[in-house]
Design an enzyme around this catalytic site. Structure first.
Site, mmCIF file in Angstrom:
data_model
loop_
_atom_site.group_PDB
_atom_site.id
_atom_site.type_symbol
_atom_site.label_atom_id
_atom_site.label_comp_id
_atom_site.label_asym_id
_atom_site.label_seq_id
_atom_site.Cartn_x
_atom_site.Cartn_y
_atom_site.Cartn_z
ATOM 1 N N ASP A 11 1.068 -26.040 10.433
ATOM 2 C CA ASP A 11 1.627 -26.922 11.479
ATOM 3 C C ASP A 11 0.968 -28.280 11.244
ATOM 4 O O ASP A 11 0.065 -28.667 11.944
ATOM 5 C CB ASP A 11 1.359 -26.369 12.879
ATOM 6 C CG ASP A 11 -0.107 -26.129 13.173
ATOM 7 O OD1 ASP A 11 -0.902 -25.912 12.223
ATOM 8 O OD2 ASP A 11 -0.486 -26.157 14.365
ATOM 9 N N HIS A 246 -11.561 -26.648 10.214
ATOM 10 C CA HIS A 246 -10.959 -25.339 10.457
ATOM 11 C C HIS A 246 -10.133 -24.848 9.260
ATOM 12 O O HIS A 246 -10.430 -23.809 8.663
ATOM 13 C CB HIS A 246 -10.033 -25.398 11.677
ATOM 14 C CG HIS A 246 -10.673 -25.821 12.948
ATOM 15 N ND1 HIS A 246 -11.623 -25.059 13.596
ATOM 16 C CD2 HIS A 246 -10.487 -26.927 13.718
ATOM 17 C CE1 HIS A 246 -12.000 -25.674 14.703
ATOM 18 N NE2 HIS A 246 -11.319 -26.804 14.807
#
Length: 319
Positions: A11, A246
């Protein structure tokens, strides 16, 4: 020759942009495609961001496929205000990246997963860094891929630390707990790289300044993008002292699992309130051998950060 074939499921916000760069700079794996998802931005924007970043980094040949536009249990999706705050409304820190010439592929992201699983089998690594909607849909469409795919290393979840959306829920899993539960309960060889380890891998303005000093377009754009991210973290997570890496950590662990300590555990994702989206051990399989699912619980952050800076700096220097 690359040992693995890799697909990223993104995303495409800022840490996803870093994941693309890390994958391109890792010779052990060949990035054969990106499947776009919703989350940090709408799926159409994620597609365009991925295309633009691939071209910026000198790899316009990597195809981008459109995934599903909303969760498996909803009819639509809108970006959470906190996501827009952290990643910018355009997903890349409001930085203008030159628009790519290449278009999104006609084939769907779900069908690309299935095709690649049959073609590459145990050589295929899938790295989802957004919601697990696309992968769950592929499993439901063709359940045989569960036994074909070599490994799925996902960024998501939280096992030993609080969530970042609710006290028990991490953002990617929170987008579609039902899809995540399908993936976690399947027999996929699955590695969860969650907040337990990603919030220990931090980048500061010192590192981005070194990219800007390269004097290249890629170095300048990525420095601007990540500086926005660092500034957002100063508001949302001032205790960390930097921005969390992340998604690139998940890419790194997919290729080199020795970067983390792994706990073998049969896991599930809660789908009902008040704990919807919680990633936790599955009590119904507590006495079964944990053969497929592992959760990262510690990370060699110094070695990872050294790898990260070495790889990305070389890539940005060349572009």
């Amino acid at each position: 020759m690359a040992e693995y074939k890799m697909i990223l499921d993104l995303d495409t916000g800022i840490d996803d942009a870093l994941a693309i760069a890390y994958a391109l700079a890792t010779p052990e794996s060949d990035l054969i495609g990106i499947v776009s998802s919703y989350g940090n931005v709408l799926v159409e924007r994620a597609c365009q961001n991925s295309l633009d970043l691939l071209e910026l980094l000198g790899h316009p040949e990597v195809p981008v496929f459109k995934g599903l536009s909303h969760s498996s249990t909803t009819d639509s999706f809108s970006v959470m205000p906190i996501s827009a705050q952290i990643h910018g409304k355009n997903g890349v820190g409001e930085v203008e990246v030159p628009k790519a010439k290449r278009q999104v592929e006609i084939q769907s992201g779900v069908d690309f997963f299935i095709e690649a699983a049959h073609k590459y089998q145990d050589k295929l690594i899938i790295v989802p860094t957004g919601p697990l909607t696309n992968l769950a849909a592929a499993i439901q469409k063709d359940p045989t891929i569960v036994d074909l795919i070599g490994n799925v290393t996902l960024m998501g979840g939280a096992l030993t630390v609080p969530g970042n959306v609710t006290p028990v829920t991490e953002a990617n899993i929170n987008q579609d707990p039902e899809a995540a539960d399908i993936v976690f309960r399947s027999n996929l060889n699955l590695t969860m790289v969650g907040l337990d380890v990603t919030t220990r891998t931090l980048l500061t303005n010192k590192e981005t300044a070194s990219w800007r000093a390269l004097g290249t377009l890629a170095g300048q754009k990525y420095a601007d993008i990540v500086d926005y991210y660092i500034d957002a973290y100063k508001v949302t997570s001032p205790h960390l002292g930097g921005c969390a890496l992340h998604d690139p950590l998940a890419v790194a662990v997919a290729v080199d699992p020795s970067l983390v300590d792994l706990l073998k555990l049969n896991m599930k994702v809660d789908t009902k309130a008040p704990f919807a989206g919680r990633t936790i051990g599955d009590e119904t399989r507590i006495n079964d051998p944990a053969l497929h699912t592992k959760a990262a619980v510690n990370v060699d952050k110094d070695r990872f950060l050294d790898l990260f800076m070495t790889k990305l700096t070389a890539l940005f220097k060349a572009n």
